[in-house]
Motif scaffolding. Structure first.
Motif, PDB file in Angstrom:
ATOM      1  N   ASP A   1       0.898  -1.126   0.220  1.00 19.01           N
ATOM      2  CA  ASP A   1       0.042  -0.004   0.005  1.00 19.01           C
ATOM      3  C   ASP A   1       0.782   1.320  -0.154  1.00 19.01           C
ATOM      4  OD1 ASP A   1      -2.381  -1.410  -0.116  1.00 19.01           O
ATOM      5  OD2 ASP A   1      -2.667  -1.359   2.225  1.00 19.01           O
ATOM      6  N   THR A   2       1.945   0.999   0.585  1.00 16.93           N
ATOM      7  CA  THR A   2       2.842   2.384   0.774  1.00 16.93           C
ATOM      8  C   THR A   2       3.425   2.578  -0.619  1.00 16.93           C
ATOM      9  OG1 THR A   2       3.429   1.946   3.025  1.00 16.93           O
ATOM     10  CG2 THR A   2       5.125   3.222   1.531  1.00 16.93           C
ATOM     11  N   LEU A   3       3.660   1.475  -1.234  1.00 17.38           N
ATOM     12  CA  LEU A   3       4.033   1.954  -2.788  1.00 17.38           C
ATOM     13  C   LEU A   3       3.144   2.227  -3.719  1.00 17.38           C
ATOM     14  CD1 LEU A   3       6.272  -1.558  -3.184  1.00 17.38           C
ATOM     15  CD2 LEU A   3       7.099   0.761  -2.713  1.00 17.38           C
ATOM     16  N   VAL A   4       1.907   1.777  -3.427  1.00 16.83           N
ATOM     17  CA  VAL A   4       0.883   2.481  -4.346  1.00 16.83           C
ATOM     18  C   VAL A   4       0.508   3.971  -3.813  1.00 16.83           C
ATOM     19  CG1 VAL A   4      -1.664   2.423  -4.500  1.00 16.83           C
ATOM     20  CG2 VAL A   4      -0.376   0.059  -4.529  1.00 16.83           C
ATOM     21  N   ASP A   5       0.603   4.173  -2.711  1.00 18.63           N
ATOM     22  CA  ASP A   5       0.509   5.560  -2.307  1.00 18.63           C
ATOM     23  C   ASP A   5       1.757   6.409  -2.663  1.00 18.63           C
ATOM     24  OD1 ASP A   5      -1.772   4.918  -0.645  1.00 18.63           O
ATOM     25  OD2 ASP A   5      -0.831   4.874   1.061  1.00 18.63           O
ATOM     26  N   LYS A   6       2.830   5.965  -2.914  1.00 16.70           N
ATOM     27  CA  LYS A   6       3.940   6.804  -3.423  1.00 16.70           C
ATOM     28  C   LYS A   6       3.829   6.776  -5.013  1.00 16.70           C
ATOM     29  CE  LYS A   6       7.070   6.173   0.317  1.00 16.70           C
ATOM     30  NZ  LYS A   6       7.523   7.505   0.597  1.00 16.70           N
ATOM     31  N   GLY A   7       2.922   5.999  -5.614  1.00 20.29           N
ATOM     32  CA  GLY A   7       2.769   6.254  -7.027  1.00 20.29           C
ATOM     33  C   GLY A   7       3.720   5.532  -7.655  1.00 20.29           C
ATOM     34  N   LEU A   8       4.265   4.182  -7.025  1.00 19.24           N
ATOM     35  CA  LEU A   8       5.407   3.416  -7.756  1.00 19.24           C
ATOM     36  C   LEU A   8       4.584   2.122  -8.388  1.00 19.24           C
ATOM     37  CD1 LEU A   8       8.125   3.858  -5.090  1.00 19.24           C
ATOM     38  CD2 LEU A   8       8.023   5.085  -7.158  1.00 19.24           C
ATOM     39  N   VAL A   9       3.633   1.743  -7.745  1.00 17.54           N
ATOM     40  CA  VAL A   9       2.881   0.717  -8.165  1.00 17.54           C
ATOM     41  C   VAL A   9       1.343   0.898  -8.042  1.00 17.54           C
ATOM     42  CG1 VAL A   9       2.052  -1.573  -7.224  1.00 17.54           C
ATOM     43  CG2 VAL A   9       4.352  -0.782  -7.128  1.00 17.54           C
ATOM     44  N   ASP A  10       0.755   0.453  -9.127  1.00 15.54           N
ATOM     45  CA  ASP A  10      -0.697   0.532  -9.404  1.00 15.54           C
ATOM     46  C   ASP A  10      -1.286  -0.797  -8.900  1.00 15.54           C
ATOM     47  OD1 ASP A  10      -1.221   2.915 -10.340  1.00 15.54           O
ATOM     48  OD2 ASP A  10      -0.841   2.354 -12.414  1.00 15.54           O
ATOM     49  N   LYS A  11      -2.571  -0.859  -8.200  1.00 17.63           N
ATOM     50  CA  LYS A  11      -3.140  -1.774  -7.578  1.00 17.63           C
ATOM     51  C   LYS A  11      -4.717  -2.146  -8.457  1.00 17.63           C
ATOM     52  CE  LYS A  11      -5.435  -2.317  -3.121  1.00 17.63           C
ATOM     53  NZ  LYS A  11      -5.308  -2.285  -1.952  1.00 17.63           N
ATOM     54  N   GLY A  12      -4.810  -3.259  -8.967  1.00 16.92           N
ATOM     55  CA  GLY A  12      -6.248  -3.463  -9.518  1.00 16.92           C
ATOM     56  C   GLY A  12      -6.704  -4.793  -8.725  1.00 16.92           C
ATOM     57  N   GLN A  13      -7.784  -4.944  -9.292  1.00 15.34           N
ATOM     58  CA  GLN A  13      -8.475  -6.172  -8.631  1.00 15.34           C
ATOM     59  C   GLN A  13      -8.997  -7.203  -9.778  1.00 15.34           C
ATOM     60  OE1 GLN A  13     -12.497  -4.916  -7.102  1.00 15.34           O
ATOM     61  NE2 GLN A  13     -12.123  -6.234  -5.264  1.00 15.34           N
ATOM     62  N   LEU A  14      -8.541  -8.394  -9.235  1.00 15.40           N
ATOM     63  CA  LEU A  14      -8.737  -9.714 -10.256  1.00 15.40           C
ATOM     64  C   LEU A  14     -10.265 -10.050  -9.918  1.00 15.40           C
ATOM     65  CD1 LEU A  14      -5.515 -11.586  -9.977  1.00 15.40           C
ATOM     66  CD2 LEU A  14      -6.356 -10.384 -12.149  1.00 15.40           C
ATOM     67  N   ASP A  15     -10.636 -10.112  -8.491  1.00 12.85           N
ATOM     68  CA  ASP A  15     -11.769 -10.735  -7.982  1.00 12.85           C
ATOM     69  C   ASP A  15     -12.068  -9.965  -6.850  1.00 12.85           C
ATOM     70  OD1 ASP A  15     -10.754 -12.417  -6.144  1.00 12.85           O
ATOM     71  OD2 ASP A  15     -10.235 -13.714  -7.772  1.00 12.85           O
ATOM     72  N   GLN A  16     -13.168 -10.347  -6.167  1.00 11.33           N
ATOM     73  CA  GLN A  16     -13.647  -9.865  -4.799  1.00 11.33           C
ATOM     74  C   GLN A  16     -12.438 -10.045  -3.801  1.00 11.33           C
ATOM     75  OE1 GLN A  16     -17.670 -11.008  -4.268  1.00 11.33           O
ATOM     76  NE2 GLN A  16     -18.242  -9.205  -4.813  1.00 11.33           N
ATOM     77  N   ARG A  17     -11.762 -10.924  -3.887  1.00  9.88           N
ATOM     78  CA  ARG A  17     -10.562 -11.576  -2.934  1.00  9.88           C
ATOM     79  C   ARG A  17      -9.138 -11.102  -3.322  1.00  9.88           C
ATOM     80  NH1 ARG A  17     -11.463 -16.467   0.635  1.00  9.88           N
ATOM     81  NH2 ARG A  17      -9.276 -16.511  -0.158  1.00  9.88           N
ATOM     82  N   THR A  18      -8.714 -10.671  -4.535  1.00 10.41           N
ATOM     83  CA  THR A  18      -7.701 -10.833  -5.048  1.00 10.41           C
ATOM     84  C   THR A  18      -7.265  -9.647  -5.826  1.00 10.41           C
ATOM     85  OG1 THR A  18      -7.636 -13.114  -5.479  1.00 10.41           O
ATOM     86  CG2 THR A  18      -5.830 -12.163  -6.251  1.00 10.41           C
ATOM     87  N   ASN A  19      -6.208  -8.878  -5.298  1.00  9.58           N
ATOM     88  CA  ASN A  19      -5.526  -7.757  -6.102  1.00  9.58           C
ATOM     89  C   ASN A  19      -4.399  -8.125  -6.845  1.00  9.58           C
ATOM     90  OD1 ASN A  19      -7.662  -6.117  -5.026  1.00  9.58           O
ATOM     91  ND2 ASN A  19      -6.376  -5.952  -3.072  1.00  9.58           N
ATOM     92  N   TYR A  20      -4.068  -7.420  -7.860  1.00 14.57           N
ATOM     93  CA  TYR A  20      -2.808  -7.480  -8.670  1.00 14.57           C
ATOM     94  C   TYR A  20      -2.302  -6.172  -8.842  1.00 14.57           C
ATOM     95  CZ  TYR A  20      -5.140  -5.108 -12.772  1.00 14.57           C
ATOM     96  OH  TYR A  20      -5.693  -4.291 -13.172  1.00 14.57           O
ATOM     97  N   TYR A  21      -0.914  -6.188  -8.768  1.00 14.48           N
ATOM     98  CA  TYR A  21      -0.051  -5.014  -8.599  1.00 14.48           C
ATOM     99  C   TYR A  21       0.907  -4.794  -9.855  1.00 14.48           C
ATOM    100  CZ  TYR A  21      -1.431  -5.519  -3.889  1.00 14.48           C
ATOM    101  OH  TYR A  21      -2.146  -5.539  -2.639  1.00 14.48           O
ATOM    102  N   THR A  22       0.747  -3.922 -10.634  1.00 12.38           N
ATOM    103  CA  THR A  22       1.764  -3.384 -11.828  1.00 12.38           C
ATOM    104  C   THR A  22       2.642  -2.326 -11.365  1.00 12.38           C
ATOM    105  OG1 THR A  22       0.167  -2.103 -12.611  1.00 12.38           O
ATOM    106  CG2 THR A  22       0.017  -4.544 -13.322  1.00 12.38           C
ATOM    107  N   LEU A  23       3.852  -2.265 -11.873  1.00 10.19           N
ATOM    108  CA  LEU A  23       4.595  -1.121 -11.754  1.00 10.19           C
ATOM    109  C   LEU A  23       4.077   0.114 -12.564  1.00 10.19           C
ATOM    110  CD1 LEU A  23       7.155  -0.940 -10.424  1.00 10.19           C
ATOM    111  CD2 LEU A  23       8.412  -1.772 -12.468  1.00 10.19           C
ATOM    112  N   THR A  24       4.167   1.438 -12.150  1.00  6.85           N
ATOM    113  CA  THR A  24       3.727   2.376 -12.805  1.00  6.85           C
ATOM    114  C   THR A  24       5.038   3.080 -13.760  1.00  6.85           C
ATOM    115  OG1 THR A  24       4.492   4.129 -11.174  1.00  6.85           O
ATOM    116  CG2 THR A  24       2.178   3.106 -10.994  1.00  6.85           C
ATOM    117  N   ARG A  25       4.929   3.916 -14.393  1.00  6.54           N
ATOM    118  CA  ARG A  25       5.717   4.474 -15.321  1.00  6.54           C
ATOM    119  C   ARG A  25       6.895   5.287 -14.295  1.00  6.54           C
ATOM    120  NH1 ARG A  25       3.576   8.579 -19.256  1.00  6.54           N
ATOM    121  NH2 ARG A  25       2.502   6.810 -19.918  1.00  6.54           N
TER     122      ARG A  25
END
Length: 92
Positions: free
Chosen positions: A48-72
């Protein structure tokens, strides 16, 4: 990236190296590297810290599972870090 902990940098690198990894895949990669168990209470707040800093995006695969990708920005930060490290460590 200078303000990240070593664990957060490792998280960033693992996210960069996997194709849309979910929390459990990231956890398994880090457990293999650290050779010890990574608790959810350590993993997810740091992601969550990496998401908050804009380094990683968080998406949702389903109601229980998130995925993470690197931002630019995350990719730029890794490239800058590698360039900085290279001036001190030349393994070639």
């Amino acid at each position: 990236m200078y303000d990240l902990t070593g664990f957060q940098r490792d998280l960033l690198y693992v996210v960069a190296g996997l194709d849309e990894p979910h929390g459990l895949a990231i956890k398994e990669e880090l457990e293999e590297y650290y050779e010890s168990e990574i608790h959810h209470g350590r993993l997810y707040p740091n992601l969550d810290t990496l998401v908050d800093k804009g380094l990683v995006d968080k998406g949702q695969l389903d109601q229980r599972t998130n995925y993470y990708t690197l931002t630019r920005r995350g990719r730029r930060e890794i490239a800058a870090r590698r360039e900085w490290e290279q001036q001190y460590v030349d393994l070639d």
